[in-house]
Motif scaffolding. Structure first.
Motif, PDB file in Angstrom:
ATOM      1  N   ARG B  51      38.594  27.704  46.652  1.00 60.64           N
ATOM      2  CA  ARG B  51      39.173  27.288  45.107  1.00 60.64           C
ATOM      3  C   ARG B  51      39.114  28.299  43.883  1.00 60.64           C
ATOM      4  N   PRO B  52      40.009  28.039  42.490  1.00 64.54           N
ATOM      5  CA  PRO B  52      38.983  28.636  41.560  1.00 64.54           C
ATOM      6  C   PRO B  52      38.392  28.330  40.663  1.00 64.54           C
ATOM      7  N   ASP B  53      38.419  26.989  40.446  1.00 57.15           N
ATOM      8  CA  ASP B  53      36.957  26.263  39.918  1.00 57.15           C
ATOM      9  C   ASP B  53      35.654  26.516  40.442  1.00 57.15           C
ATOM     10  N   VAL B  54      35.401  27.140  41.178  1.00 55.40           N
ATOM     11  CA  VAL B  54      33.865  27.398  41.110  1.00 55.40           C
ATOM     12  C   VAL B  54      33.659  29.166  41.696  1.00 55.40           C
ATOM     13  N   SER B  55      32.570  30.065  41.418  1.00 48.75           N
ATOM     14  CA  SER B  55      32.732  30.942  41.104  1.00 48.75           C
ATOM     15  C   SER B  55      32.104  31.377  42.770  1.00 48.75           C
ATOM     16  N   GLU B  56      31.791  30.536  43.623  1.00 46.34           N
ATOM     17  CA  GLU B  56      30.350  30.942  44.523  1.00 46.34           C
ATOM     18  C   GLU B  56      30.578  29.431  45.584  1.00 46.34           C
ATOM     19  N   ARG B  61      25.019  30.767  57.040  1.00 49.78           N
ATOM     20  CA  ARG B  61      24.345  31.432  56.392  1.00 49.78           C
ATOM     21  C   ARG B  61      26.213  32.162  55.853  1.00 49.78           C
ATOM     22  N   PHE B  62      27.618  31.378  55.300  1.00 47.05           N
ATOM     23  CA  PHE B  62      28.439  32.189  54.996  1.00 47.05           C
ATOM     24  C   PHE B  62      28.307  31.878  53.273  1.00 47.05           C
ATOM     25  N   THR B  63      28.616  33.391  52.606  1.00 46.88           N
ATOM     26  CA  THR B  63      28.909  32.701  51.143  1.00 46.88           C
ATOM     27  C   THR B  63      30.403  33.303  50.917  1.00 46.88           C
ATOM     28  N   ILE B  64      31.186  32.922  49.668  1.00 50.78           N
ATOM     29  CA  ILE B  64      32.319  33.425  49.132  1.00 50.78           C
ATOM     30  C   ILE B  64      32.048  33.170  47.965  1.00 50.78           C
ATOM     31  N   SER B  65      31.912  34.816  47.564  1.00 52.89           N
ATOM     32  CA  SER B  65      31.875  34.503  45.457  1.00 52.89           C
ATOM     33  C   SER B  65      33.383  35.029  46.019  1.00 52.89           C
ATOM     34  N   PHE B  66      33.925  34.548  44.358  1.00 52.65           N
ATOM     35  CA  PHE B  66      35.215  34.688  43.668  1.00 52.65           C
ATOM     36  C   PHE B  66      34.982  35.335  42.134  1.00 52.65           C
ATOM     37  N   LYS B  68      37.651  35.316  39.385  1.00 54.81           N
ATOM     38  CA  LYS B  68      39.109  35.482  39.280  1.00 54.81           C
ATOM     39  C   LYS B  68      39.830  36.090  37.988  1.00 54.81           C
ATOM     40  N   SER B  69      38.835  36.659  37.351  1.00 51.68           N
ATOM     41  CA  SER B  69      39.382  37.888  36.695  1.00 51.68           C
ATOM     42  C   SER B  69      39.465  38.942  36.714  1.00 51.68           C
ATOM     43  N   ALA B  70      38.865  39.278  38.078  1.00 53.98           N
ATOM     44  CA  ALA B  70      39.051  40.386  38.721  1.00 53.98           C
ATOM     45  C   ALA B  70      40.165  39.571  39.496  1.00 53.98           C
ATOM     46  N   LYS B  71      40.018  39.779  40.093  1.00 51.83           N
ATOM     47  CA  LYS B  71      41.177  38.175  41.130  1.00 51.83           C
ATOM     48  C   LYS B  71      41.034  39.037  42.678  1.00 51.83           C
ATOM     49  N   GLN B  72      39.619  39.130  43.236  1.00 48.57           N
ATOM     50  CA  GLN B  72      38.786  38.710  44.131  1.00 48.57           C
ATOM     51  C   GLN B  72      38.139  38.573  43.991  1.00 48.57           C
ATOM     52  N   PHE B  73      37.632  38.295  45.971  1.00 47.48           N
ATOM     53  CA  PHE B  73      36.956  37.244  46.065  1.00 47.48           C
ATOM     54  C   PHE B  73      36.425  37.893  47.526  1.00 47.48           C
ATOM     55  N   SER B  74      35.425  37.966  47.551  1.00 46.25           N
ATOM     56  CA  SER B  74      34.207  38.417  48.838  1.00 46.25           C
ATOM     57  C   SER B  74      33.826  37.405  49.761  1.00 46.25           C
ATOM     58  N   LEU B  75      33.271  38.211  50.831  1.00 46.28           N
ATOM     59  CA  LEU B  75      32.524  36.918  52.354  1.00 46.28           C
ATOM     60  C   LEU B  75      31.230  37.891  52.617  1.00 46.28           C
ATOM     61  N   HIS B  76      30.611  37.114  52.231  1.00 48.14           N
ATOM     62  CA  HIS B  76      29.146  37.980  52.446  1.00 48.14           C
ATOM     63  C   HIS B  76      28.135  37.085  53.056  1.00 48.14           C
TER      64      HIS B  76
END
Lengths: 111, 113
Positions: B51-56, B61-66, B68-76
């Motif tokens: 959810r947008p209240d956290v950045s990571e 082994r799986f990490t989501i980076s979020f 909010k300002s860029a409206k982007q999220f990624s899976l590592h």
């Protein structure tokens, strides 16, 4: 516990025939969703149920598609007068909150 | 505004490497962002969500980076393994509780041994 189950797993039908696809959600999940996945594509939302009512059926492609849910459990997706473009995998999911859990899908082929 | 754009379409990574898949969205009302893993002939399986209240958020082994300002999220995927070879989908929904998911087009990941 048991996950989402769908039947049949595969269905081959002739153009113009009607088909019924069934979904059994995870026990206790109040929300149930139908999605369609064309070959090599992402998932397209069709309809979702909260209990027995359908607050959002905006994804149904035409009036040939309909769905119902009875007893806050089993749901049936019906496609009337099937067309070749209906060939796809139809996926069902259920949830208690935001997290949705998917079944294995029904692979529909319209000849 | 309802779209979620996912890249790349396909990705090849060597065993032990880091796999990175990116998604971008336009609708600022989206506030739930899950990632799904799908093997051939199977339904999508929920991997991890944020959810947008956290950045990571990290799970094994799986990490989501979020962002909010860029409206982007990624899976590592760290230390990628051949068993990770699958198609990965990002998705987004808005509001609390049960809501429809809007999916990206998917990334076919291949991990070479």
């Amino acid at each position: 516990g048991a996950g989402v189950s769908q039947s049949p797993s595969n269905k081959v039908t002739e153009k113009g025939k009607d088909v019924e696809l069934r979904c059994d959600p995870i026990s206790g999940h109040t929300a149930l969703y139908w999605y369609r996945q064309r070959l090599g594509q992402g998932l397209e939302f069709l309809i979702y149920f909260q209990g027995n009512s359908a607050p959002d059926k905006s994804g149904l492609p035409s009036d040939r598609f309909s769905a119902e849910r009875t007893g806050e459990s089993v749901s049936t997706l019906t496609i009337q007068r099937t067309q070749q473009e209906d060939s796809a995998v139809y996926l069902c999911a259920s949830s208690l909150e935001a997290a949705q859990y998917f079944g294995p899908g029904t692979r529909l082929l319209v000849l | 505004q309802q779209q979620v754009k996912q890249s790349p379409q396909s990705l090849i990574v060597q065993k032990g490497g880091i796999s990175i898949i990116n998604c971008a969205y336009e609708n600022t009302a989206f506030d739930y962002f899950p990632w799904y893993q799908q093997f051939p002939g199977k339904g999508p399986a929920l991997l991890i969500a944020i959810r947008p209240d956290v950045s990571e958020k990290k799970e094994g082994r799986f990490t989501i980076s979020f962002n909010k300002s860029a409206k982007q999220f990624s899976l590592h995927i760290m230390d990628s393994q051949p068993g990770d070879s699958a198609t990965y989908f990002c998705a987004a929904s808005k509001g609390q509780g049960a809501q429809k998911l809007v999916f990206g087009q998917g990334t076919r990941l291949t991990i070479n041994p």
